[in-house]
Enzyme design. Structure first.
Site, PDB file in Angstrom:
ATOM      1  N   THR A 133       0.736  -1.203   0.008  1.00 16.46           N
ATOM      2  CA  THR A 133      -0.262   0.131   0.183  1.00 16.46           C
ATOM      3  C   THR A 133       0.878   1.293   0.252  1.00 16.46           C
ATOM      4  O   THR A 133       1.914   1.092   0.587  1.00 16.46           O
ATOM      5  CB  THR A 133      -1.033  -0.063   1.191  1.00 16.46           C
ATOM      6  N   ASP A 134       0.364   2.384  -0.452  1.00 16.61           N
ATOM      7  CA  ASP A 134       0.746   3.567  -0.347  1.00 16.61           C
ATOM      8  C   ASP A 134       1.059   4.262   0.920  1.00 16.61           C
ATOM      9  O   ASP A 134       1.743   5.049   1.181  1.00 16.61           O
ATOM     10  CB  ASP A 134       0.325   4.713  -1.212  1.00 16.61           C
TER      11      ASP A 134
HETATM   12  P1  NAD Z   1      -9.412  -7.487   2.011  1.00 19.46           P
HETATM   13  O1  NAD Z   1      -9.293  -7.319   3.799  1.00 19.46           O
HETATM   14  O2  NAD Z   1     -10.768  -7.366   1.307  1.00 19.46           O
HETATM   15  O3  NAD Z   1      -9.012  -9.097   1.842  1.00 19.46           O
HETATM   16  C1  NAD Z   1      -7.971  -9.749   2.591  1.00 19.46           C
HETATM   17  C2  NAD Z   1      -8.299 -11.121   2.443  1.00 19.46           C
HETATM   18  O4  NAD Z   1      -6.984 -11.819   2.908  1.00 19.46           O
HETATM   19  C3  NAD Z   1      -9.324 -11.844   2.803  1.00 19.46           C
HETATM   20  O5  NAD Z   1     -10.155 -12.859   1.723  1.00 19.46           O
HETATM   21  C4  NAD Z   1      -8.938 -12.771   4.060  1.00 19.46           C
HETATM   22  O6  NAD Z   1      -9.708 -13.606   4.279  1.00 19.46           O
HETATM   23  C5  NAD Z   1      -7.577 -13.063   3.769  1.00 19.46           C
HETATM   24  N1  NAD Z   1      -6.642 -13.301   4.847  1.00 19.46           N
HETATM   25  C6  NAD Z   1      -6.679 -12.340   5.967  1.00 19.46           C
HETATM   26  N2  NAD Z   1      -5.608 -13.145   7.061  1.00 19.46           N
HETATM   27  C7  NAD Z   1      -5.394 -14.444   6.127  1.00 19.46           C
HETATM   28  C8  NAD Z   1      -4.459 -15.390   6.641  1.00 19.46           C
HETATM   29  N3  NAD Z   1      -3.828 -15.246   7.791  1.00 19.46           N
HETATM   30  N4  NAD Z   1      -4.445 -16.453   5.841  1.00 19.46           N
HETATM   31  C9  NAD Z   1      -4.783 -16.201   4.667  1.00 19.46           C
HETATM   32  N5  NAD Z   1      -5.726 -15.541   4.056  1.00 19.46           N
HETATM   33  C10 NAD Z   1      -5.965 -14.311   4.873  1.00 19.46           C
HETATM   34  O7  NAD Z   1      -8.253  -6.719   1.379  1.00 19.46           O
HETATM   35  P2  NAD Z   1      -8.115  -5.787   0.358  1.00 19.46           P
HETATM   36  O8  NAD Z   1      -8.555  -4.730   0.428  1.00 19.46           O
HETATM   37  O9  NAD Z   1      -8.613  -6.844  -0.980  1.00 19.46           O
HETATM   38  O10 NAD Z   1      -6.559  -5.996  -0.014  1.00 19.46           O
HETATM   39  C11 NAD Z   1      -5.627  -7.062  -0.578  1.00 19.46           C
HETATM   40  C12 NAD Z   1      -4.113  -6.628  -0.362  1.00 19.46           C
HETATM   41  O11 NAD Z   1      -3.916  -5.205  -1.026  1.00 19.46           O
HETATM   42  C13 NAD Z   1      -3.877  -6.444   1.054  1.00 19.46           C
HETATM   43  O12 NAD Z   1      -2.526  -6.728   1.267  1.00 19.46           O
HETATM   44  C14 NAD Z   1      -3.832  -4.713   1.187  1.00 19.46           C
HETATM   45  O13 NAD Z   1      -2.621  -4.137   2.187  1.00 19.46           O
HETATM   46  C15 NAD Z   1      -3.286  -4.413  -0.203  1.00 19.46           C
HETATM   47  N6  NAD Z   1      -3.785  -3.131  -0.471  1.00 19.46           N
HETATM   48  C16 NAD Z   1      -5.171  -2.787  -0.314  1.00 19.46           C
HETATM   49  C17 NAD Z   1      -5.614  -1.514  -0.742  1.00 19.46           C
HETATM   50  C18 NAD Z   1      -7.029  -1.162  -0.618  1.00 19.46           C
HETATM   51  O14 NAD Z   1      -7.394   0.060  -0.978  1.00 19.46           O
HETATM   52  N7  NAD Z   1      -7.886  -2.152  -0.201  1.00 19.46           N
HETATM   53  C19 NAD Z   1      -4.821  -0.303  -1.354  1.00 19.46           C
HETATM   54  C20 NAD Z   1      -3.383  -0.899  -1.659  1.00 19.46           C
HETATM   55  C21 NAD Z   1      -2.987  -2.131  -0.989  1.00 19.46           C
END
Ligand code: NAD
Ligand code: TYD
Length: 351
Positions: A133-134
């Site tokens: 993430t940023d």
């Molecule tokens: P989210 O919370 O919607 O999904 C996370 C997923 O990870 C879920 O399906 C959850 O069940 C799974 N998970 C959590 N703990 C786990 C574990 N111990 N073992 C296996 N699976 C596990 O998150 P998102 O918004 O889809 O983000 C996904 C990735 O992208 C993350 O790494 C986040 O840091 C990064 N990110 C998100 C954003 C955003 O705006 N949402 C922006 C930049 C980066």
């Protein structure tokens, strides 16, 4: 080439879009979606791909090293796209241990499994792609952008845990020669986002005439990217990114929260057949989030110049599509907010 790609967190918001893109676009790859199905994981996000011959779902915890190692072996994994994480800042403020466990130890366990497996089979053609993430860069004033050279300066337990996981990925590349690449993306929006994050929460609350809790004065700025454009960037970086590099991904689309909220209200009111702005009265200013970063803005020039990626959707189109999707998928929204989906899948996977 036949590849076996482990996508972690594929049942979550961004992960489900990445899984869908890869399963459909690359029928010659095996896509292994590994997810623990926490509150944020929802296999209903992937109904349209669950029966595809190149797709497998594995319910597992990334922190469980022995299980992860056995999955690398069983499926001959040669590529990882690692998205599994705890992802909500407000939750991280309440339970920082969980964020350190999942985001730091979980990432370390995957890195160690990749290293152990690929040391035996050879690292050529392998890739560990870490999605970040940023927010690791901290907070900007009213000017400037985060570049790949901006020093890390995380403020929340969430961003501190993601920063730490990024450092471990870099350390495995530098110390053991693990082929790794990282991308740091701005705020995503679009279908299948859990309604605790700003955009789906507010659409759902407008629909139900519930208060819209604006933190502080609503003056914080975020750079919003449509989730399918993030998935497209991940595809490009996975296939063409240079090993050892970091790529920033952003929408060049900054919005002050309160301005974004007003747009969301207008669009949602219109699509619900209400007078545009009728739901302005739901805006409720509440105590600010602790340590609330003022502004995030990404310079994704490196990704554009090196790999040719650009966002495809204008924000006006993206937000319209997003609001329409949540209104068309009220069953999904109600299922997620009632927790029904977890009961259903818990039974299905006997957990
Ligand atoms: P989210 O919370 O919607 O999904 C996370 C997923 O990870 C879920 O399906 C959850 O069940 C799974 N998970 C959590 N703990 C786990 C574990 N111990 N073992 C296996 N699976 C596990 O998150 P998102 O918004 O889809 O983000 C996904 C990735 O992208 C993350 O790494 C986040 O840091 C990064 N990110 C998100 C954003 C955003 O705006 N949402 C922006 C930049 C980066
Ligand atoms: P969020 O979607 O939680 O993403 P992040 O904290 O990772 O940027 O929040 C986006 C912005 O909206 C952030 O400045 C906090 C603010 N916000 C509110 O004002 N009210 C809310 O109920 C939520 C969830 C967020």
């Amino acid at each position: 080439m036949k590849r076996s790609i482990l996508i972690t967190g594929g049942a979550g918001f961004i992960g489900s879009h990445v899984v869908r893109l890869f399963v459909n676009k690359y029928p010659e790859y095996n896509i292994i979606n590994l997810d623990k199905l926490t509150y944020a994981g929802n296999l209903a996000n992937l109904k349209d791909v669950e029966n595809k011959p190149n797709y497998v779902f594995v319910k597992a915890d990334i922190c469980d090293f022995d299980t992860i190692l056995s999955i690398f072996d069983k499926y001959s994994i040669d590529g990882v796209i690692h998205l599994a994480a705890e992802s909500h800042v407000d939750r991280s403020i309440k339970d920082p241990f969980l964020f350190a466990q999942t985001n730091v130890i979980g990432t370390l366990s995957l890195l160690q499994a990749a290293k152990a497996t690929w040391e035996k089979s050879g690292v050529e053609t392998k890739l560990f792609y870490h999605i970040s993430t940023d927010e690791v860069y901290g907070s900007l004033g009213s000017e400037g952008f985060f570049t790949e050279e901006t020093p890390y300066d995380p403020h929340s337990p969430y961003s501190a845990s993601k920063a730490s996981s990024d450092h471990f990925v870099k350390a495995f590349h530098d110390t053991y020669g693990l082929p790794a690449v990282i991308s740091n993306c701005s705020n995503n929006y679009g279908p299948y986002q859990f309604p605790e994050k700003l955009i789906p929460l507010f659409i759902n609350n407008i629909r139900n005439n519930k208060p819209l809790p604006v933190y502080g004065k609503g003056e914080n700025v975020r750079d919003w990217l449509y989730v399918i454009d993030h998935a497209r960037a991940i595809d490009v970086i996975f296939h063409k990114g240079r090993v050892g590099e970091t790529y920033n991904i952003g929408g060049f689309n900054e919005w002050k929260n309160i301005d974004l909220i007003k747009v969301m209200i207008k669009v949602t009111d219109r699509l619900l057949g209400r007078n545009e702005g009728a739901s302005d009265s739901l805006i409720t200013y509440v105590t600010d989030r602790a340590g609330h970063d003022l502004r995030y803005a990404i310079d994704s020039g490196k990704l554009k110049n090196e790999l040719g990626w650009e966002p495809s959707l204008q924000f006006e189109e993206g937000i319209e599509k997003t609001v329409q999707w949540y209104l068309d998928n009220q069953e999904w929204l109600d299922g997620v907010t009632s927790g029904e989906y977890q009961e259903y899948y818990k039974k299905m996977y006997s957990v």
